[in-house]
Design an enzyme around this catalytic site. Structure first.
Site, PDB file in Angstrom:
ATOM      1  N   PRO A 197      -0.110   1.795   1.560  1.00  0.00           N
ATOM      2  CA  PRO A 197       0.472   2.893   1.124  1.00  0.00           C
ATOM      3  C   PRO A 197      -0.750   1.773  -0.817  1.00  0.00           C
ATOM      4  CG  PRO A 197       2.532   1.667   0.758  1.00  0.00           C
ATOM      5  CD  PRO A 197       0.795   0.954   2.128  1.00  0.00           C
ATOM      6  N   MET A 198      -1.070   2.930  -1.197  1.00  0.00           N
ATOM      7  CA  MET A 198      -1.918   2.031  -2.506  1.00  0.00           C
ATOM      8  C   MET A 198      -1.812   3.582  -3.915  1.00  0.00           C
ATOM      9  SD  MET A 198      -5.213   0.472  -1.249  1.00  0.00           S
ATOM     10  CE  MET A 198      -5.674   1.661   0.737  1.00  0.00           C
ATOM     11  N   ALA A 199      -1.850   3.220  -4.780  1.00  0.00           N
ATOM     12  CA  ALA A 199      -1.230   4.331  -5.405  1.00  0.00           C
ATOM     13  C   ALA A 199      -2.813   4.657  -5.899  1.00  0.00           C
ATOM     14  CB  ALA A 199      -0.399   4.031  -6.985  1.00  0.00           C
ATOM     15  N   HIS A 220       3.325  -8.859   3.467  1.00  0.00           N
ATOM     16  CA  HIS A 220       2.151  -9.025   2.530  1.00  0.00           C
ATOM     17  C   HIS A 220       1.679 -10.787   2.384  1.00  0.00           C
ATOM     18  CE1 HIS A 220      -1.314  -8.398  -0.458  1.00  0.00           C
ATOM     19  NE2 HIS A 220      -1.289  -9.487  -0.179  1.00  0.00           N
ATOM     20  N   LYS A 269       8.139  -2.529   2.738  1.00  0.00           N
ATOM     21  CA  LYS A 269       7.728  -3.936   2.246  1.00  0.00           C
ATOM     22  C   LYS A 269       7.702  -4.794   1.750  1.00  0.00           C
ATOM     23  CE  LYS A 269       3.008  -4.061   1.621  1.00  0.00           C
ATOM     24  NZ  LYS A 269       1.447  -3.240   1.333  1.00  0.00           N
ATOM     25  N   CYS A 296       5.134  -4.980  -4.315  1.00  0.00           N
ATOM     26  CA  CYS A 296       3.760  -3.998  -4.826  1.00  0.00           C
ATOM     27  C   CYS A 296       3.379  -5.460  -6.333  1.00  0.00           C
ATOM     28  CB  CYS A 296       4.060  -2.652  -5.709  1.00  0.00           C
ATOM     29  SG  CYS A 296       3.167  -2.642  -6.726  1.00  0.00           S
ATOM     30  N   GLY A 316      -4.956  -2.485   3.573  1.00  0.00           N
ATOM     31  CA  GLY A 316      -5.060  -2.130   2.285  1.00  0.00           C
ATOM     32  C   GLY A 316      -6.756  -2.357   1.874  1.00  0.00           C
ATOM     33  N   GLN A 374       6.695   6.011   1.321  1.00  0.00           N
ATOM     34  CA  GLN A 374       6.991   5.193   0.678  1.00  0.00           C
ATOM     35  C   GLN A 374       7.673   5.624  -1.132  1.00  0.00           C
ATOM     36  OE1 GLN A 374       4.795   1.390  -1.850  1.00  0.00           O
ATOM     37  NE2 GLN A 374       5.296   0.822  -0.031  1.00  0.00           N
ATOM     38  N   GLY A 380      -2.078  -8.241   4.557  1.00  0.00           N
ATOM     39  CA  GLY A 380      -2.779  -9.497   3.610  1.00  0.00           C
ATOM     40  C   GLY A 380      -4.706  -9.974   4.063  1.00  0.00           C
TER      41      GLY A 380
END
Length: 328
Positions: free
Chosen positions: A16-18, A169, A139, A100, A224, A70, A201
């Protein structure tokens, strides 16, 4: 890899990446080989559930199952309500963000900041699992700081609370995205729990993916930043893990056609004006390794019209590499 009733095959997950993993990008990565994709982080704050930003982050129209959403927050009851709400909206997996490292998230004690308070972690996980009729995943990072890696303890808490799978991560909150990820802690987590563990990672190639799996014993991998401008990473990893062969890189024709279709879908999702703005970062990521990109980027970044943006991207890829190199 199984998450509740869902078989994740291949066990390759889009992180998940904003601002990135909207419905368009998730769909693209699924088509190119991701076994699971996770939505952008959505807030647990109910006062923000019906904003345009939140609505778009919950957009799952025609999305392939299982749909993973998420959520982020700090209050157990609020997080529980957010989980139930997102299940009503179509979520089939709820993922909890405790990984995050962004300042704006951690300064309100959310994201990876939660790892400092193990008792609160337990209350949040218990509340969300109790409220959710679908599997709940988590996560985390290896810890809050390099001197305080508590991922193993958090992992045991997660398992005891009923978490269905755990992503780790290989950096602490203190590391942000700097330096190389370490996988020793991920291996320790895997050895400590029975639930599936996903390593995250610096997964950026087939050989690296295989090395991480061997080193950690992880059940899956989360990708990611390596997917930005290169969604083909999923088919490359899946092919290498299955055959040991490195696939050739996509040619200019495939890159151009994929990018142009990506842009068109962004215009449809966001509307032309916002879609053009969202497309800019993707154009930069897709084109960053191609000759002549600096001059092209300076030009296309000023474009506000969708048709012109498409035309300039098309023209960029139609020029020969030698011609672009000379113009650079």
């Amino acid at each position: 890899m199984d998450i509740g009733p869902h078989r994740i095959d291949p066990p390759l997950v889009l992180a998940p990446m904003a601002g990135v993993t909207d419905r368009v990008f998730r769909g693209l990565c699924r088509r190119l080989g991701a076994g699971l994709v996770v939505s952008e982080m959505t807030t647990a704050d109910p006062t923000l559930w019906f904003t345009e930003k939140s609505r778009l982050r919950r957009e799952h129209d025609a999305e392939s199952a299982p749909i993973s959403v998420q959520i982020a927050g700090t209050d157990p009851a609020t997080m529980a309500r957010a989980a139930a709400f997102n299940v009503e909206q179509g979520a089939q997996i709820i993922d909890i963000n405790m990984g995050c490292p962004a300042k704006k998230v951690c300064r309100v004690d959310a994201g990876s900041a939660l790892m400092k308070d193990e008792a609160l972690v337990e209350r949040i996980l218990s509340a969300v699992v109790a409220a959710s009729p679908v599997p709940v995943t988590l996560k985390i990072r290896t810890g809050w700081a390099r001197s305080h890696r508590n991922a193993v303890k958090i992992a045991r808490i997660a398992q005891d609370c009923g978490i269905a799978a755990l992503t780790v991560h290989g950096r602490t909150r203190e590391d942000h995205y700097e330096g190389a990820a370490e996988y020793t802690t991920v291996a320790e987590v895997k050895a400590a729990v029975r639930i599936p563990v996903i390593a995250n990672g610096d997964v950026d190639s087939g050989p690296k993916a295989l090395e991480i799996l061997r080193q950690t014993g992880a059940d899956g991998l989360m990708i990611g930043r390596a997917a930005l401008g290169h969604p083909w990473i999923f088919r490359e990893l899946a092919h290498f893990l299955k055959t040991g062969e490195v696939l050739p890189q996509p040619d200019r024709v495939e890159v151009a056609s994929t990018l142009l279709q990506h842009m068109r879908e962004l215009y449809t999702l966001y509307g032309e004006s916002r879609g053009v703005r969202v497309a800019r970062k993707h154009i930069q990521w897709y084109c960053q390794s191609h000759p002549g990109v600096d001059a092209f980027w300076a030009s296309v970044n000023r474009v506000d019209d969708a048709s012109e943006q498409l035309d300039r991207v098309t023209a960029f890829f139609e020029r020969e590499p030698e011609e672009l190199a000379e113009a650079a």
